[in-house]
Enzyme design. Sequence first.
Site, PDB file in Angstrom:
ATOM      1  N   GLN A 171     -83.691  58.316 -16.743  1.00  0.00           N
ATOM      2  CA  GLN A 171     -82.500  58.890 -16.972  1.00  0.00           C
ATOM      3  C   GLN A 171     -82.554  60.319 -17.663  1.00  0.00           C
ATOM      4  O   GLN A 171     -81.755  61.206 -17.951  1.00  0.00           O
ATOM      5  CB  GLN A 171     -81.650  58.094 -17.921  1.00  0.00           C
ATOM      6  N   ASN A 172     -83.853  60.709 -18.003  1.00  0.00           N
ATOM      7  CA  ASN A 172     -84.365  61.798 -18.683  1.00  0.00           C
ATOM      8  C   ASN A 172     -84.198  63.115 -17.610  1.00  0.00           C
ATOM      9  O   ASN A 172     -84.535  62.911 -16.632  1.00  0.00           O
ATOM     10  CB  ASN A 172     -85.581  61.912 -19.226  1.00  0.00           C
TER      11      ASN A 172
ATOM     12  N   ASP B 142     -85.473  65.938 -18.696  1.00  0.00           N
ATOM     13  CA  ASP B 142     -86.790  66.648 -18.846  1.00  0.00           C
ATOM     14  C   ASP B 142     -87.708  66.501 -17.918  1.00  0.00           C
ATOM     15  O   ASP B 142     -87.703  65.978 -17.010  1.00  0.00           O
ATOM     16  CB  ASP B 142     -87.380  66.305 -20.157  1.00  0.00           C
TER      17      ASP B 142
ATOM     18  N   HIS C 276     -80.408  60.968 -13.348  1.00  0.00           N
ATOM     19  CA  HIS C 276     -79.304  61.930 -14.060  1.00  0.00           C
ATOM     20  C   HIS C 276     -79.696  63.325 -13.835  1.00  0.00           C
ATOM     21  O   HIS C 276     -79.144  64.205 -14.353  1.00  0.00           O
ATOM     22  CB  HIS C 276     -79.286  61.650 -15.661  1.00  0.00           C
TER      23      HIS C 276
ATOM     24  N   CYS D 183     -77.448  80.766   0.128  1.00  0.00           N
ATOM     25  CA  CYS D 183     -76.331  80.990   1.158  1.00  0.00           C
ATOM     26  C   CYS D 183     -75.493  82.450   0.379  1.00  0.00           C
ATOM     27  O   CYS D 183     -74.620  82.705   0.944  1.00  0.00           O
ATOM     28  CB  CYS D 183     -75.416  79.973   1.031  1.00  0.00           C
TER      29      CYS D 183
ATOM     30  N   THR E 199     -84.120  53.289 -24.036  1.00  0.00           N
ATOM     31  CA  THR E 199     -82.986  53.694 -23.716  1.00  0.00           C
ATOM     32  C   THR E 199     -81.962  52.812 -24.456  1.00  0.00           C
ATOM     33  O   THR E 199     -82.004  51.719 -24.654  1.00  0.00           O
ATOM     34  CB  THR E 199     -82.648  53.603 -22.441  1.00  0.00           C
ATOM     35  N   SER E 200     -80.806  53.422 -24.884  1.00  0.00           N
ATOM     36  CA  SER E 200     -79.954  52.642 -25.810  1.00  0.00           C
ATOM     37  C   SER E 200     -78.997  51.418 -25.242  1.00  0.00           C
ATOM     38  O   SER E 200     -78.412  50.778 -25.851  1.00  0.00           O
ATOM     39  CB  SER E 200     -78.872  53.623 -26.641  1.00  0.00           C
TER      40      SER E 200
END
Length: 230
Positions: free
Chosen positions: A88-89, A91, A106, A136, A173-174
């Site tokens: 999910q990081n 970085d 993410h 473009c 991860t929470s």
Amino acid sequence: MTNLVVLTGAGISAESGLATFRDPGGLWRRYRPQDLATPEAFARDPELVLGWYDARRAQLAEVEPNPAHLALARLEREWPGEFLLVTQNVDDLHARAGSRAMIQMHGALKRVRCQACGAVHEWAAALPRATPCPACAAPRLRPDIVWFGEMPMDMPRIMAALEDADLFVSIGTSGTVYPAAGFVRMLPPHARSIEVNTEASAVADGFDELRQGPAGVLVPALVEELLCGG
Ligand code: OAD
């Protein structure tokens, strides 16, 4: 052959010096996500949003992968079965540690996306407002980050890997942001699941095994155990 899926969150980068979101001192304790991480916030105040991501992108030059990132890169290299790292990081520490079979669900701080033509570009510098797209020329670049209310990236590939997983490891991860928080419930019945976190996550009861402590210590030990059988 054992199919392994690893999920990581902000906790794995904490020991490298990057703030998590929800711990004391975390980003969402200091800032309001609705001001910085939604399409509406970007439409309302693009300078504020771009400046925040510029600062986080610049911070990556000051941090290094820690032993947990390095251990997962080793695990990928030496694992005899299928391996997928889902992070999910946003970085770049997993990539810098050597991970390759990886999905940044993410998005990534070091990428921008054109809202006009859809082109995605590697981006290391700041992103001033109205910078023309290299493809473009439309002045409509945005961070290639999944904001609240948007669809995470590569979900079909992630779901396919989870359906075939024999082992699932979730690190730092929470368990509060879906769909990632629900992955442990999507595994086949025989799959073994392990959570590594400094405290029990919100979905800890879905795991077979909980290991509590810092990722920088516990992940290298777990990798050694998985590769060498203890
Ligand atoms: P959180 O900040 O919600 O959770 C970080 C977790 O890591 C907590 O459960 C901590 O207990 C744990 N932790 C902290 N330090 C640790 C360490 N040294 N070793 C092991 N665990 C540690 O971060 P995420 O779960 O990654 O989304 O947040 C999920 C998403 O919410 C993020 O990807 C972000 C955010 O909004 C987007 O930006 C789209």
